[in-house]
Design an enzyme around this catalytic site. Structure first.
Site, mmCIF file in Angstrom:
data_model
loop_
_atom_site.group_PDB
_atom_site.id
_atom_site.type_symbol
_atom_site.label_atom_id
_atom_site.label_comp_id
_atom_site.label_asym_id
_atom_site.label_seq_id
_atom_site.Cartn_x
_atom_site.Cartn_y
_atom_site.Cartn_z
ATOM 1 N N ASP A 89 0.862 -1.231 -0.175
ATOM 2 C CA ASP A 89 0.048 0.011 0.150
ATOM 3 C C ASP A 89 0.938 1.037 -0.048
ATOM 4 O O ASP A 89 1.833 1.402 0.895
ATOM 5 C CB ASP A 89 -1.030 0.152 1.144
ATOM 6 C CG ASP A 89 -1.657 -1.089 1.395
ATOM 7 O OD1 ASP A 89 -3.028 -0.946 1.508
ATOM 8 O OD2 ASP A 89 -1.232 -2.281 1.508
ATOM 9 N N HIS A 113 -0.631 -2.697 6.386
ATOM 10 C CA HIS A 113 0.544 -1.650 6.218
ATOM 11 C C HIS A 113 1.912 -2.179 6.928
ATOM 12 O O HIS A 113 2.868 -1.126 7.397
ATOM 13 C CB HIS A 113 0.171 -0.350 6.548
ATOM 14 C CG HIS A 113 -0.961 0.223 5.733
ATOM 15 N ND1 HIS A 113 -1.261 1.659 5.877
ATOM 16 C CD2 HIS A 113 -1.776 -0.322 4.675
ATOM 17 C CE1 HIS A 113 -2.072 1.701 5.021
ATOM 18 N NE2 HIS A 113 -2.510 0.708 4.442
ATOM 19 N N GLU A 155 -4.344 2.276 -3.224
ATOM 20 C CA GLU A 155 -5.561 2.790 -2.577
ATOM 21 C C GLU A 155 -5.602 3.926 -1.618
ATOM 22 O O GLU A 155 -6.396 4.556 -1.204
ATOM 23 C CB GLU A 155 -6.446 1.630 -2.275
ATOM 24 C CG GLU A 155 -5.778 1.000 -0.823
ATOM 25 C CD GLU A 155 -7.125 0.534 0.059
ATOM 26 O OE1 GLU A 155 -8.172 0.295 -0.359
ATOM 27 O OE2 GLU A 155 -6.846 0.215 1.377
ATOM 28 N N ASN A 156 -4.300 4.096 -1.031
ATOM 29 C CA ASN A 156 -3.782 5.071 -0.016
ATOM 30 C C ASN A 156 -3.097 6.185 -0.947
ATOM 31 O O ASN A 156 -2.605 6.920 0.136
ATOM 32 C CB ASN A 156 -3.340 4.588 1.165
ATOM 33 C CG ASN A 156 -4.119 3.575 1.709
ATOM 34 O OD1 ASN A 156 -3.979 2.264 1.932
ATOM 35 N ND2 ASN A 156 -5.540 3.968 2.226
ATOM 36 N N ASN A 184 -10.488 -1.393 0.066
ATOM 37 C CA ASN A 184 -11.615 -0.993 0.661
ATOM 38 C C ASN A 184 -11.789 0.550 0.436
ATOM 39 O O ASN A 184 -12.758 1.365 0.554
ATOM 40 C CB ASN A 184 -11.900 -1.152 2.093
ATOM 41 C CG ASN A 184 -10.467 -0.992 2.858
ATOM 42 O OD1 ASN A 184 -9.513 -1.252 2.527
ATOM 43 N ND2 ASN A 184 -10.789 0.023 3.884
ATOM 44 N N HIS A 185 -10.628 1.368 0.058
ATOM 45 C CA HIS A 185 -10.560 2.731 -0.181
ATOM 46 C C HIS A 185 -10.703 2.925 -1.571
ATOM 47 O O HIS A 185 -10.557 4.106 -2.062
ATOM 48 C CB HIS A 185 -9.301 3.426 0.410
ATOM 49 C CG HIS A 185 -9.403 3.579 1.865
ATOM 50 N ND1 HIS A 185 -10.396 4.225 2.801
ATOM 51 C CD2 HIS A 185 -8.625 2.908 2.753
ATOM 52 C CE1 HIS A 185 -10.153 4.153 4.005
ATOM 53 N NE2 HIS A 185 -9.156 3.225 3.900
#
Length: 273
Positions: free
Chosen positions: A8, A181, A39-40, A67-68
């Site tokens: 991530d 993470h 996604e982050n 999920n983001h």
């Protein structure tokens, strides 16, 4: 075939780490392909076109999510027109974008990238195992014209991630976990030839709480301030991921090793001929 998966990417620090370290790693590891969970990437939550382009310009070939995925609304149109960006395949039917894609590399290799999201302690999505069966080859990747198959399993529970590893064993080159993470120390090749690591870790500032500023997280977790807004830590970033080399006949893993470059964590870069 040699490929690298990056965990991530969290905020500007994570993007800087990719920009600083990936170009040299592509040469040093003689990489054919690079996949990153993005996604982050946009200030810690979601992905935008500009942050995606930052990653592509740095040498990333494909971006997965989790999920983001929908935190930045513009990504919906981006996923529809750019096959390099995928989302979990077990999102509801009709969701924008794709849950997997086959890519051809300049060196002539073919790689299938699949994104799946777990359900333990996560959103109640569609069945991940059924989604995997729809996308995975039923046997050896090499028997189906694939040089590699990569599965990004975006999940919270380590048990569910291991379940995914063994479920895909013999059908994927790599099953790698994302979302938590924190890089785990269990990079290995499973019994039937699938490379596995429970979590690739993050690309970001490790002087943080899983990529977010320490003070806000401490306030939230100790209850001194109710739900303060979180922002990504912006110190020097570290790149973390997993390197895999595949057997040219089977498409399964012949090597699976952790990669870590940057401050705070012990450096780990595989040696290749």
């Amino acid at each position: 075939m040699r490929f690298l998966f990056l965990g991530d990417i969290v905020g500007k620090a994570g993007r800087r780490a990719v920009q600083d370290y990936l170009p040299d790693l592509r040469d040093e590891l003689k990489l054919d392909f690079v996949v990153a969970n993005g996604e982050n990437a946009a200030h810690g939550f979601g992905l935008t076109e500009s942050t995606a382009n930052d990653l592509f310009d740095a040498g990333v070939d494909s971006i997965t999510s989790g999920n983001h995925a929908w935190d930045k609304i513009e990504v919906i149109g981006l996923m529809e027109r750019d096959d390099r960006i995928i989302r979990p395949a077990n999102f509801a039917e009709g969701s924008p974008g794709k849950g997997g894609a086959v890519y051809q590399t300049p060196s002539g290799h073919s790689i299938l990238v699949i994104n799946i999201m777990g359900r333990l302690f996560m959103e109640p999505l569609d069945n991940p195992w059924e989604a995997l069966d729809r996308l995975l080859p039923p046997g050896l990747p090499g028997d189906y014209g694939l040089d590699a198959v990569l599965v990004d399993f975006h999940a919270e529970a380590t048990s569910e991630k291991y379940t995914c590893g063994h479920y895909c064993d013999g059908r994927a080159s790599l099953v790698v976990g994302t979302h938590t993470h924190v890089p785990t120390g269990d990079a290995q090749i499973l019994e039937n030839g699938t490379g596995y690591q429970t979590d690739a870790g993050m690309c970001g500032d490790y002087d943080s709480i899983i990529g977010m500023g320490k003070e806000e997280c401490l306030a939230r977790n100790t209850g001194t301030i109710p739900k303060p807004r979180l922002s990504p830590a912006e110190g020097d970033g570290t790149l973390c991921g997993v390197f895999v080399e595949t057997d040219p006949k089977t498409g399964l893993a012949s090597r699976c090793e952790s990669v870590r470059v940057g401050p705070r964590l012990h450096r780990a870069v595989p040696i290749v001929d």
